[in-house]
Scaffold this motif. Structure first.
Motif, PDB file in Angstrom:
ATOM      1  N   GLU A  89      -2.057  18.017   2.438  1.00  0.00           N
ATOM      2  CA  GLU A  89      -1.085  17.019   2.898  1.00  0.00           C
ATOM      3  C   GLU A  89      -1.042  15.821   1.957  1.00  0.00           C
ATOM      4  OE1 GLU A  89      -1.009  16.067   7.260  1.00  0.00           O
ATOM      5  OE2 GLU A  89      -2.805  17.327   7.248  1.00  0.00           O
ATOM      6  N   VAL A  90      -2.215  15.395   1.508  1.00  0.00           N
ATOM      7  CA  VAL A  90      -2.288  14.246   0.610  1.00  0.00           C
ATOM      8  C   VAL A  90      -1.617  14.565  -0.720  1.00  0.00           C
ATOM      9  CG1 VAL A  90      -3.847  12.717  -0.654  1.00  0.00           C
ATOM     10  CG2 VAL A  90      -4.345  13.312   1.714  1.00  0.00           C
ATOM     11  N   MET A  91      -1.890  15.738  -1.261  1.00  0.00           N
ATOM     12  CA  MET A  91      -1.286  16.118  -2.541  1.00  0.00           C
ATOM     13  C   MET A  91       0.231  16.227  -2.424  1.00  0.00           C
ATOM     14  SD  MET A  91      -3.655  16.071  -4.717  1.00  0.00           S
ATOM     15  CE  MET A  91      -2.681  16.700  -6.082  1.00  0.00           C
ATOM     16  N   ASP A  92       0.715  16.695  -1.291  1.00  0.00           N
ATOM     17  CA  ASP A  92       2.165  16.801  -1.098  1.00  0.00           C
ATOM     18  C   ASP A  92       2.827  15.430  -1.177  1.00  0.00           C
ATOM     19  OD1 ASP A  92       2.103  19.531  -0.823  1.00  0.00           O
ATOM     20  OD2 ASP A  92       2.154  19.523   1.374  1.00  0.00           O
ATOM     21  N   VAL A  93       2.221  14.425  -0.530  1.00  0.00           N
ATOM     22  CA  VAL A  93       2.831  13.102  -0.550  1.00  0.00           C
ATOM     23  C   VAL A  93       2.679  12.459  -1.925  1.00  0.00           C
ATOM     24  CG1 VAL A  93       0.879  11.691   0.241  1.00  0.00           C
ATOM     25  CG2 VAL A  93       3.199  11.043   0.861  1.00  0.00           C
ATOM     26  N   LEU A  94       1.574  12.727  -2.621  1.00  0.00           N
ATOM     27  CA  LEU A  94       1.409  12.186  -3.972  1.00  0.00           C
ATOM     28  C   LEU A  94       2.488  12.725  -4.910  1.00  0.00           C
ATOM     29  CD1 LEU A  94      -2.452  12.230  -4.627  1.00  0.00           C
ATOM     30  CD2 LEU A  94      -0.965  10.242  -4.447  1.00  0.00           C
ATOM     31  N   LYS A  95       2.843  13.960  -4.738  1.00  0.00           N
ATOM     32  CA  LYS A  95       3.889  14.557  -5.574  1.00  0.00           C
ATOM     33  C   LYS A  95       5.247  13.902  -5.334  1.00  0.00           C
ATOM     34  CE  LYS A  95       1.624  19.077  -5.883  1.00  0.00           C
ATOM     35  NZ  LYS A  95       1.647  20.497  -5.421  1.00  0.00           N
ATOM     36  N   LYS A  96       5.390  13.272  -4.169  1.00  0.00           N
ATOM     37  CA  LYS A  96       6.632  12.554  -3.891  1.00  0.00           C
ATOM     38  C   LYS A  96       6.601  11.139  -4.472  1.00  0.00           C
ATOM     39  CE  LYS A  96       7.459  15.061   0.439  1.00  0.00           C
ATOM     40  NZ  LYS A  96       7.534  14.951   1.923  1.00  0.00           N
ATOM     41  N   VAL A  97       5.418  10.509  -4.447  1.00  0.00           N
ATOM     42  CA  VAL A  97       5.308   9.134  -4.929  1.00  0.00           C
ATOM     43  C   VAL A  97       5.349   9.063  -6.448  1.00  0.00           C
ATOM     44  CG1 VAL A  97       3.866   7.066  -4.990  1.00  0.00           C
ATOM     45  CG2 VAL A  97       3.952   8.443  -2.915  1.00  0.00           C
ATOM     46  N   MET A  98       4.586   9.920  -7.103  1.00  0.00           N
ATOM     47  CA  MET A  98       4.372   9.770  -8.542  1.00  0.00           C
ATOM     48  C   MET A  98       5.667   9.807  -9.367  1.00  0.00           C
ATOM     49  SD  MET A  98       1.275   9.063  -8.510  1.00  0.00           S
ATOM     50  CE  MET A  98       0.999   8.937 -10.274  1.00  0.00           C
ATOM     51  N   PRO A  99       6.614  10.678  -9.082  1.00  0.00           N
ATOM     52  CA  PRO A  99       7.837  10.705  -9.910  1.00  0.00           C
ATOM     53  C   PRO A  99       8.734   9.486  -9.742  1.00  0.00           C
ATOM     54  CG  PRO A  99       7.526  12.797  -8.756  1.00  0.00           C
ATOM     55  CD  PRO A  99       6.603  11.802  -8.127  1.00  0.00           C
ATOM     56  N   THR A 100       8.518   8.680  -8.698  1.00  0.00           N
ATOM     57  CA  THR A 100       9.427   7.561  -8.435  1.00  0.00           C
ATOM     58  C   THR A 100       9.280   6.427  -9.443  1.00  0.00           C
ATOM     59  OG1 THR A 100       7.897   6.338  -7.003  1.00  0.00           O
ATOM     60  CG2 THR A 100       9.246   8.059  -5.964  1.00  0.00           C
ATOM     61  N   GLY A 101       8.089   6.314 -10.057  1.00  0.00           N
ATOM     62  CA  GLY A 101       7.839   5.200 -10.965  1.00  0.00           C
ATOM     63  C   GLY A 101       7.697   3.866 -10.264  1.00  0.00           C
ATOM     64  N   LYS A 102       7.677   3.883  -8.944  1.00  0.00           N
ATOM     65  CA  LYS A 102       7.546   2.659  -8.144  1.00  0.00           C
ATOM     66  C   LYS A 102       6.180   2.692  -7.482  1.00  0.00           C
ATOM     67  CE  LYS A 102       9.008  -1.107  -6.029  1.00  0.00           C
ATOM     68  NZ  LYS A 102       9.214  -2.382  -6.750  1.00  0.00           N
ATOM     69  N   TYR A 103       5.234   1.893  -7.999  1.00  0.00           N
ATOM     70  CA  TYR A 103       3.852   1.989  -7.551  1.00  0.00           C
ATOM     71  C   TYR A 103       3.333   0.730  -6.861  1.00  0.00           C
ATOM     72  CZ  TYR A 103       4.175   5.920 -10.784  1.00  0.00           C
ATOM     73  OH  TYR A 103       4.574   7.062 -11.441  1.00  0.00           O
ATOM     74  N   THR A 104       4.162  -0.309  -6.760  1.00  0.00           N
ATOM     75  CA  THR A 104       3.780  -1.513  -6.021  1.00  0.00           C
ATOM     76  C   THR A 104       4.962  -1.990  -5.183  1.00  0.00           C
ATOM     77  OG1 THR A 104       4.435  -3.034  -7.806  1.00  0.00           O
ATOM     78  CG2 THR A 104       2.160  -2.257  -7.819  1.00  0.00           C
ATOM     79  N   LEU A 105       4.651  -2.431  -3.965  1.00  0.00           N
ATOM     80  CA  LEU A 105       5.642  -3.050  -3.072  1.00  0.00           C
ATOM     81  C   LEU A 105       6.911  -2.215  -2.943  1.00  0.00           C
ATOM     82  CD1 LEU A 105       5.271  -6.812  -4.079  1.00  0.00           C
ATOM     83  CD2 LEU A 105       4.246  -5.629  -2.131  1.00  0.00           C
ATOM     84  N   GLY A 106       6.714  -0.917  -2.728  1.00  0.00           N
ATOM     85  CA  GLY A 106       7.849  -0.021  -2.606  1.00  0.00           C
ATOM     86  C   GLY A 106       7.995   0.559  -1.214  1.00  0.00           C
ATOM     87  N   PRO A 107       8.763   1.636  -1.086  1.00  0.00           N
ATOM     88  CA  PRO A 107       9.088   2.185   0.244  1.00  0.00           C
ATOM     89  C   PRO A 107       7.897   2.794   0.982  1.00  0.00           C
ATOM     90  CG  PRO A 107       9.933   3.599  -1.511  1.00  0.00           C
ATOM     91  CD  PRO A 107       9.482   2.336  -2.164  1.00  0.00           C
ATOM     92  N   TYR A 108       6.926   3.332   0.240  1.00  0.00           N
ATOM     93  CA  TYR A 108       5.788   3.950   0.923  1.00  0.00           C
ATOM     94  C   TYR A 108       4.861   2.896   1.527  1.00  0.00           C
ATOM     95  CZ  TYR A 108       7.278   8.464  -0.813  1.00  0.00           C
ATOM     96  OH  TYR A 108       8.005   9.612  -1.051  1.00  0.00           O
TER      97      TYR A 108
END
Length: 393
Positions: free
Chosen positions: A40-59
């Motif tokens: 489950e954790v890896m699935d969500v990481l695969k969604k976050v990483m391509p966004t290029g948004k790593y601070t103060l974002g939607p997640y």
């Protein structure tokens, strides 16, 4: 400027060496947790990483909203650590030099450090002998004209009796900041920890009931003004980018941690119930030993961040710790030195006699292994080893 004396002699308890090696029972909690939710954790990481948004974002926004709702609060604010959560919440409450903040003597030192970071003075109180928590009666004796806030600590997973604390705060016009770092998902009279004071600070250190994959923290509040102040302070004193209204801090939770925490939040109630089942095994098997077992107040839903016993004396604590280690069982002592007795606070001139209950318990506290992936057979083996120590197997 902090003066550091490297020549100070440090006394290490004799039992510490026995607890440093990994044990068959009581180790590997995070590895087991990963086996359970890693996909489950890896699935969500695969969604976050391509966004290029790593601070103060939607997640982060999503996790803040989810955790606020879970904690019966209007707002959640993701922080870089539990210590930062405590500090920033107190700053938002206006705690500063010349103020006093009342807290308990037997907590993790970060509770007091957060007060000191504001320039205020921590004022320590003793504990209730049953719950190990502070009480309104103990707090009231320490209130002065300098008192600005109260920081009750929901120690080991049991919530402080909060209604009398809030009545006291209202009477004296004080803020109440819950230190809920041991109490993710705990209840008080049907209300979640995190919704009981003016604000609450949670640590998301990896070993907590719900921890990040690294450091993290979160503040909850239902006060819109506190929410806005906290958000400003956690991100370099700005409400609008590039306009820095006050000297702030860089203490936000990042997107990656927030996304992974959203996964863990879905499991938290189930994980807490598993801990409660392990505690019930200990309760039943150890009820006839000389150990003082955890007392659960009728207002509390205990979620057992730690299963804490009190041995009859300090020597027996040492012997039991070594006995369990020799049986490949990992137990420990949390916290063996009261915060006011630490070198960091020696200038406050407290004495052990100021905390008769806390001082006694600090020499006798014995924490048995417990976590959500701890198996029932391991809990029984731990209890059997203690029974064998007492020749009651």
């Amino acid at each position: 400027m902090t003066k550091i004396d490297l020549s100070r002699k440090i006394e290490v308890p004799s039992w510490v060496d026995a607890l440093l090696k990994p044990t068959k029972i009581g180790s590997g909690e995070l590895e087991r947790q990963w086996e359970e939710i890693g996909d489950e954790v890896m699935d969500v990481l695969k969604k976050v990483m391509p966004t290029g948004k790593y601070t103060l974002g939607p997640y982060l926004k999503k996790f803040e909203e989810e955790f606020a709702e879970f904690s019966n609060s209007k707002y959640g604010i993701g922080m870089s650590s539990g210590t930062a959560a405590l500090h920033i919440a107190l700053e938002a409450m206006g705690v500063g030099p010349g103020d006093e903040v009342i807290t308990v003597c037997n907590t993790y030192v970060a509770t007091a450090f957060a007060i000191s970071y504001c320039g205020a003075t921590p004022v320590f109180v003793d504990i209730d002998p049953k719950t190990y928590n502070l009480t309104a009666e103990l707090v009231e004796k320490k209130i002065t004209s300098k008192t600005k806030a109260i920081v009750p600590v929901h120690l080991y997973g049991q919530v402080v009796d909060m209604d009398p604390i809030m009545d006291l705060a209202k009477k004296h016009n004080l803020y109440v900041l819950e230190d809920a770092s041991h109490a993710h998902g705990a209840y008080y009279k049907g209300r979640r920890a995190g919704s009981l004071g003016h604000a609450a600070a949670f640590s998301l250190y990896p070993s907590k009931n719900m921890g990040a994959y690294g450091d993290g923290g979160v503040i909850t509040t239902s006060d819109p003004e506190l929410n806005e102040k906290i958000r400003m302070l956690r991100y370099v004193g700005q409400r609008v980018k590039f306009i820095h209204e006050v000297i702030g801090f860089q203490d936000r939770l990042d997107e990656i941690q927030a996304a992974m925490l959203s996964v863990k939040l879905r499991h938290l109630d189930d994980w807490n119930n598993r801990r409660r089942k392990i505690a019930a095994i200990y309760d039943e098997m150890l009820k006839d030993t000389p150990l003082q077992l955890p007392y659960v107040a009728d207002y509390a839903h205990h979620i057992y961040y730690s299963y804490v016993t009190i041995t009859p004396n300090a020597e027996e604590r040492t012997n039991l710790l070594i006995h369990l280690a020799n049986n490949d069982i990992g137990a420990f002592a949390m916290y063996p030195i009261l915060v006011p007795m630490q070198g960091a606070y020696e200038d406050l001139n407290y004495k052990e006699s100021d905390f008769p209950v806390g001082s006694s318990y600090a020499t006798r506290v014995l924490n048995l292994p417990i976590f959500e992936t701890f198996r029932e057979d391991e809990a029984r083996a731990t209890a059997e080893a203690i029974l064998a120590y007492y020749d009651r197997a």
